[in-house]
Scaffold this active site. Sequence first.
Site, PDB file in Angstrom:
ATOM      1  CD  GLU A 158      -2.880  -1.341   2.318  1.00  0.00           C
ATOM      2  OE1 GLU A 158      -2.816  -0.384   3.202  1.00  0.00           O
ATOM      3  OE2 GLU A 158      -3.537  -2.340   2.423  1.00  0.00           O
ATOM      4  CD  GLU A 262      -4.366  -8.540   1.632  1.00  0.00           C
ATOM      5  OE1 GLU A 262      -5.208  -7.578   1.977  1.00  0.00           O
ATOM      6  OE2 GLU A 262      -3.107  -7.931   1.875  1.00  0.00           O
TER       7      GLU A 262
HETATM    8  C1  XIL Z   1      -6.334  -6.755   8.150  1.00  0.00           C
HETATM    9  C2  XIL Z   1      -6.702  -8.071   9.140  1.00  0.00           C
HETATM   10  O1  XIL Z   1      -7.369  -8.941   8.375  1.00  0.00           O
HETATM   11  C3  XIL Z   1      -7.114  -7.643  10.403  1.00  0.00           C
HETATM   12  O2  XIL Z   1      -7.337  -8.896  11.114  1.00  0.00           O
HETATM   13  C4  XIL Z   1      -6.556  -6.770  10.899  1.00  0.00           C
HETATM   14  O3  XIL Z   1      -6.978  -6.182  12.211  1.00  0.00           O
HETATM   15  C5  XIL Z   1      -6.092  -5.476  10.175  1.00  0.00           C
HETATM   16  O4  XIL Z   1      -5.627  -5.809   9.083  1.00  0.00           O
HETATM   17  N1  XIL Z   1      -4.948  -5.258   3.578  1.00  0.00           N
HETATM   18  C6  XIL Z   1      -3.991  -5.753   4.187  1.00  0.00           C
HETATM   19  C7  XIL Z   1      -4.201  -6.785   5.371  1.00  0.00           C
HETATM   20  O5  XIL Z   1      -2.834  -6.052   3.474  1.00  0.00           O
HETATM   21  O6  XIL Z   1      -3.005  -6.780   5.975  1.00  0.00           O
HETATM   22  C8  XIL Z   1      -5.390  -6.465   6.045  1.00  0.00           C
HETATM   23  O7  XIL Z   1      -5.553  -7.293   7.148  1.00  0.00           O
HETATM   24  C9  XIL Z   1      -6.590  -5.940   5.217  1.00  0.00           C
HETATM   25  C10 XIL Z   1      -6.049  -4.981   4.386  1.00  0.00           C
END
Ligand code: XIL
Length: 372
Positions: A158, A262
């Site tokens: 990001e 994701e």
């Molecule tokens: C999220 C997790 O799923 C949660 O458990 C945590 O509280 C916050 O982060 N993008 C990403 C991930 O790259 O690391 C994030 O994961 C979701 C958005």
Amino acid sequence: MSKSFFLFLAALIVTCSPQEKPETEQTLASAYQDYFYIGAALNTSQYNGTDQRGIPIVKKHFNSITPENDLKWDRIHPQPNRFNFEEADQFVEFGEKNDMFIVGHVLVWHSQTPDWVFEDENGEELSREALLERMENHITTIVTRYKGRVNGWDVVNEALNDDGSLRESKWYQIIGADFIAKAFEFAQAADPDAELYYNDYSLFLPEKADGAVRLVKEIQEQGIKVTGIGIQGHYMIGGPSGEEVETSIKKFKELGVVAITELDVDVLPAAFQFMGADISMRADLRDELNPYTEGMPDSIKQAQIDRYTEYFEVFMRHRDAINRVTTWGVTDGDSWKNGWPVSGRTNYALLFDRQGNEKEVAKVLMELPSKK
Ligand code: XIL
């Protein structure tokens, strides 16, 4: 009727009767084994052995894993001179035992990173050199520990704004734009064989996709390894469309491997007019934002099946470049979408329900490759 004809008829009936059809042992991983890995983000309870419902699903359906939180800076390196490897070790051992493609998430990010990372012992902001040294130490320590065991790393997460410009994070402010190239350089030095990714959300936005292409190309042109781009894929039944996602995949293919890192499909009303996956954005819980506490209506189930199908059709069309499709969690109950951007909602973003059953959408996706 002769006895042999009767036996022939009986055999025919048995062969054709639907009840006699053997249970298909198809799994998500086996359905896509000739195309790409099917991954899941896991929580501590899935690799320390406590989640008795989730573990069998992971072993059966997935052949790649990513830790949802345990490799993030605040977990693995909570204080300047203290690394906490316990959970990360369990994660990697779980992946090795089950012969999985293991992903490390994430080395450099602005979120879930303690404030001390950017400060000296007096709370003053670090110099560029000091922060680079701290970053190198963090990356080298972790990547070296799992060298040859973690197969791919999300090196930087990001770093871009939605318009394709660089985000004004602490990393950027203190080190400058080359913090990204430096992170890849350090990771490559620690494990030259590992796959190294730039990962981000909302990459279906054309300007953001172009920004990612510019960024990665520039680093590759310096002779530094970037294996490819990780598309987070936090989507909604309202969009983006398969076509929008496909347009960005076509751009990224030119640079190397594309990973879907994701994936989830949120079914609830959007809390913001435009939503990416910035974890610092929050909204308050209101009843109209949480309409399906008793279950998903059929029309919403179908809308989710259609979206997932559309995306997987795109992934299959670009299977020459895509090496992994990972969902962000295992069952609907585990999903971060129950807590973000509004906490306390009942969402249904994944492929397995709260009881651990395969949802209809999982069945549809398992059948998709054989229909091609
Ligand atoms: C999220 C997790 O799923 C949660 O458990 C945590 O509280 C916050 O982060 N993008 C990403 C991930 O790259 O690391 C994030 O994961 C979701 C958005």
